[in-house]
Design a protein around this motif. Structure first.
Motif, short mmCIF file in Angstrom:
data_model
loop_
_atom_site.label_atom_id
_atom_site.label_comp_id
_atom_site.label_asym_id
_atom_site.label_seq_id
_atom_site.Cartn_x
_atom_site.Cartn_y
_atom_site.Cartn_z
N ALA A 279 -12.36 10.17 -12.12
CA ALA A 279 -11.38 9.07 -12.04
C ALA A 279 -10.30 9.36 -11.01
CB ALA A 279 -10.75 8.84 -13.41
N LYS A 280 -9.98 10.64 -10.83
CA LYS A 280 -8.93 11.01 -9.88
C LYS A 280 -9.30 10.63 -8.45
CE LYS A 280 -7.55 14.83 -12.74
NZ LYS A 280 -6.45 15.43 -13.21
N LYS A 281 -10.59 10.53 -8.18
CA LYS A 281 -11.03 10.24 -6.82
C LYS A 281 -11.35 8.75 -6.60
CE LYS A 281 -13.02 14.80 -5.88
NZ LYS A 281 -13.75 15.37 -7.03
N LYS A 282 -11.30 7.98 -7.67
CA LYS A 282 -11.66 6.56 -7.53
C LYS A 282 -10.51 5.77 -6.90
CE LYS A 282 -15.04 6.57 -11.26
NZ LYS A 282 -15.32 6.21 -12.65
N PRO A 283 -10.82 4.77 -6.10
CA PRO A 283 -9.77 4.04 -5.39
C PRO A 283 -8.95 3.12 -6.30
CG PRO A 283 -11.93 3.10 -4.89
CD PRO A 283 -12.18 4.30 -5.74
N VAL A 284 -7.63 3.14 -6.11
CA VAL A 284 -6.73 2.20 -6.79
C VAL A 284 -6.01 1.41 -5.71
CG1 VAL A 284 -4.77 1.91 -8.34
CG2 VAL A 284 -6.42 3.76 -8.75
N GLU A 285 -6.31 0.12 -5.64
CA GLU A 285 -5.67 -0.74 -4.65
C GLU A 285 -4.36 -1.28 -5.22
OE1 GLU A 285 -6.62 -4.78 -2.01
OE2 GLU A 285 -7.93 -4.23 -3.66
N SER A 286 -3.33 -1.26 -4.42
CA SER A 286 -2.04 -1.75 -4.89
C SER A 286 -1.72 -3.09 -4.22
CB SER A 286 -0.97 -0.72 -4.57
OG SER A 286 0.21 -1.04 -5.23
N LEU A 287 -1.34 -4.08 -5.02
CA LEU A 287 -1.01 -5.40 -4.47
C LEU A 287 0.37 -5.82 -4.95
CD1 LEU A 287 -4.33 -7.36 -5.28
CD2 LEU A 287 -3.68 -6.38 -3.07
N ASP A 288 1.08 -6.57 -4.12
CA ASP A 288 2.34 -7.15 -4.58
C ASP A 288 2.27 -8.67 -4.49
OD1 ASP A 288 2.70 -7.73 -1.91
OD2 ASP A 288 4.22 -6.18 -1.57
N LEU A 289 3.37 -9.33 -4.83
CA LEU A 289 3.35 -10.80 -4.89
C LEU A 289 3.03 -11.40 -3.53
CD1 LEU A 289 6.38 -11.54 -7.25
CD2 LEU A 289 3.93 -11.78 -7.76
N GLU A 290 3.52 -10.78 -2.46
CA GLU A 290 3.26 -11.30 -1.12
C GLU A 290 1.76 -11.28 -0.80
OE1 GLU A 290 5.92 -9.53 1.74
OE2 GLU A 290 4.82 -10.48 3.38
N ASP A 291 1.11 -10.18 -1.21
CA ASP A 291 -0.34 -10.08 -0.99
C ASP A 291 -1.09 -11.23 -1.68
OD1 ASP A 291 -0.12 -7.65 0.42
OD2 ASP A 291 -0.05 -6.52 -1.46
N LEU A 292 -0.53 -11.68 -2.81
CA LEU A 292 -1.20 -12.72 -3.60
C LEU A 292 -0.67 -14.11 -3.30
CD1 LEU A 292 -1.37 -10.83 -7.03
CD2 LEU A 292 -3.21 -11.12 -5.35
N GLU A 293 0.24 -14.19 -2.34
CA GLU A 293 0.84 -15.47 -1.95
C GLU A 293 1.47 -16.19 -3.14
OE1 GLU A 293 -2.16 -17.55 0.25
OE2 GLU A 293 -2.24 -16.00 1.80
N ILE A 294 2.23 -15.40 -3.91
CA ILE A 294 2.97 -15.97 -5.05
C ILE A 294 4.45 -15.83 -4.74
CG2 ILE A 294 3.51 -15.69 -7.51
CD1 ILE A 294 0.63 -14.58 -7.85
N GLU A 295 5.20 -16.93 -4.95
CA GLU A 295 6.64 -16.89 -4.73
C GLU A 295 7.31 -16.19 -5.91
OE1 GLU A 295 8.08 -17.96 -1.95
OE2 GLU A 295 6.17 -18.72 -1.15
#
Lengths: 261, 320
Positions: A197-213
């Motif tokens: 699990a330590k080597k598996k990718p974790v993608e980080s997203l924020d509101l801007e990435d999701l086009e949410i105001e």
């Protein structure tokens, strides 16, 4: 083609801890340890079983929450999920169920999916409405509250145990599924799983990435407002007797006094 | 006066008690208009009218039984469009909450689930909820749109309030996109002859201490002497001693009866979350340290196999 499974999980305050509210009447997350919602472990487990039965499938585990929510993702990855997506943004503080469903739906669409798997409810809010909200937002079938689920030939089937009847359900993919705690005990992560699990990718997203105001979510954007929270008064100490042969009779006396008999 | 939509939970026209409770709560915030989906609306209308429904909007379409949840959302939305209500109340069942959620999203409204009380407020209905395994009570309201609120069973005593209860047909078009989840088969639950767990005034539950499916008749006998429903803790259900449909707790049913009797149940948080709002709580447990005793109005430290049968006999004697 690969079956793309997204499992929505929540990082919740440990129910065995002393949970309370912060000043803004959101759940105080600083005082109690968090963990992967127990009911979401069943969702991860069913996703793993669906993957094991499929020719080719990939499981993405998705959460919306503060930095610590990463722990919930790690747990799911160590159970066997392939990759993770973490939506984290300061503006999300205080988001209600409708707002959370918006964030999850956008993240699910961005990730790409054939099947979304959720637990029946979170162990903190216990509303149990997110799977239905996701189905409505994604405009796909909701196949919810399942105690048994399987996926085959582009179809999901399952058993729903309702209040008055048991139903067999069927829907074409893509679909949103939720599973109950009757769907099957969740596996424990193996040592190998924890290391992997330590080597598996974790993608980080924020509101801007999701086009949410920012004003669509958070405490300001919430569609509901908590005006007050009061600790339930402790029950006044009741009468406790030791049974020395008369316990049943004494209890009957109490119940008669309360007019239950 | 503003109208309030009340979703009718019924089995073939037989209205379930939580709906009558909803009508009672609805009258505090407006004039109840009941929405009856499925057959036998005329049967339902009689009791709905006796409990304050000024109108019963009725729609019957095969899609309600053929597909899961979504066609009922279409129907409730049609009722919403027809009435422009001040609020929409539904029972806090799994289906009630799912319908409520999807409706709220469609009409651009906030949603509150699992209310234990609803009252009128200056800025719209105020809902009381019991949270964190019933250790806190909150008051909440909806800030956008028409409040959509689901209410737990036993949150109000149904009051009679004669009203017209006139049945009006509601035109409903079920969207193709609402036909996604097919109900391939439905097996009605066999009746035990006992009251429904969530509706019962008295619940008798057994836990780990019952020590086997073969011993549950001890619990059932007490329940029957009191006219009560039978519940079980998660431990008893997980062990296969009693059906999951009878589980009381966070992942089972949440109950709030007048009297709750816990036999052989230690009182783990998972169980307490489902019964802590019961009016009177009684426990029987061998372990005097069991956390359930912190909650009780009356507790007996003793072997349930001695205490419960003795209590059952005493109840029968007193009831004659």
């Amino acid at each position: 083609m690969s079956l793309r499974i997204v499992v929505c999980v929540k990082y919740v305050p440990d129910a065995t801890g002393d949970r309370h509210f912060a000043e803004d009447l959101t759940v105080d997350r600083d005082d109690v340890d968090g963990l992967l919602s127990e009911l979401d472990e069943y969702a991860v487990e069913q996703a793993l079983q669906i993957k094991e039965a499929a020719d080719d499938a990939e499981i993405t585990v998705l959460t919306v929450g503060p930095e610590d929510a990463n722990d919930a993702l790690r747990k799911a990855l160590s159970m066997g999920a392939d990759k993770a997506v973490h939506v984290e943004d300061d503006d999300l503080h205080g988001t209600d169920a409708l707002g959370t469903s918006l964030v999850l739906a956008k993240a699910i669409e961005k990730t790409g999916y054939d099947l979304v798997v959720c637990g029946m409810a979170s162990t903190d809010g216990t509303m149990g409405v997110l799977p239905a909200l996701l189905a409505e937002r994604l405009n796909v079938p909701q196949v919810t509250q399942l105690s048994e689920v399987s996926v085959d030939g582009g179809k999901v089937t399952g058993r729903r145990d309702g209040d008055t009847a048991t139903e067999q359900l069927e829907a074409a993919l893509p679909a949103v599924v939720s599973v109950t705690d009757q769907s099957g005990e969740a596996r424990y992560p193996s040592f190998k799983g924890i290391m992997a699990a330590k080597k598996k990718p974790v993608e980080s997203l924020d509101l801007e990435d999701l086009e949410i105001e920012a004003d669509e979510v958070g405490l300001e954007g919430a569609w509901t407002k908590v005006d007050g929270a009061a600790e339930r008064p402790a029950r006044t100490a009741g009468t406790i007797v030791k049974d020395e042969g008369e316990g049943g009779k004494q209890l009957a006396e109490f119940l008669a006094g309360q007019k239950f008999i | 006066m503003a109208e309030v939509l009340v979703y009718v939970d019924h089995v073939d026209g037989a209205v379930r008690k939580p709906t009558l409770e909803l009508l009672t709560l609805a009258r505090r915030i407006g004039e109840p208009v009941a929405v009856h989906l499925g057959a036998k609306a005329e049967d339902a209308a009689k009791i709905l009218g006796e409990h304050g429904a000024v109108k019963v909007l009725a729609a019957d379409a095969p899609e309600f039984a053929e597909y899961l949840v979504a066609p009922k959302v279409d129907a409730l939305q049609a009722a919403y469009d027809a009435v422009s209500p001040a609020a929409v109340l539904l029972p806090s069942s799994a289906e009630g909450k799912e319908i409520a959620a999807r409706l709220a999203l469609r009409i651009g409204s906030g949603i509150i689930t699992d209310a234990v009380d609803v009252e009128a407020g200056d800025e719209g209905p105020v809902a009381t909820q019991s949270v964190f395994a019933a250790s806190y009570t909150t008051k909440s309201r909806i800030t956008k749109g028409t409040p959509v609120i689901t209410v737990k069973p036993n949150s109000a005593a149904p009051e009679a309030a004669p009203a017209a209860g006139t049945v009006e047909q509601l035109a409903v078009t079920v969207a193709d996109s609402s036909k996604g989840t097919k109900i391939v088969s439905r097996t009605p639950r066999e009746s035990t002859g006992r009251p429904d767990l969530t509706e019962a005034a008295i619940v008798v539950s057994g836990g780990r201490g019952v020590n086997g499916a073969e011993n549950f008749p001890v619990i059932e006998a007490l329940a029957d002497s009191l006219g009560a429903a039978v519940g079980a803790s998660r431990a008893a259900v997980d062990a296969g001693w009693y059906p999951h449909t009878n589980q009381v707790g966070q992942t089972g049913k949440s109950v709030s009866p007048q009297l709750y009797i816990a036999a052989g149940i230690s009182g783990a948080i998972q169980h307490r979350a489902g019964m802590q709002t019961s009016k009177t709580i009684v426990a029987i447990n061998k372990d005097e340290e069991a956390p359930i005793f912190e909650l009780v109005d009356y507790g007996v430290v003793g072997d349930l196999f001695d205490v419960v049968p003795a209590l059952t006999d005493e109840v029968k004697t007193r009831k004659g």
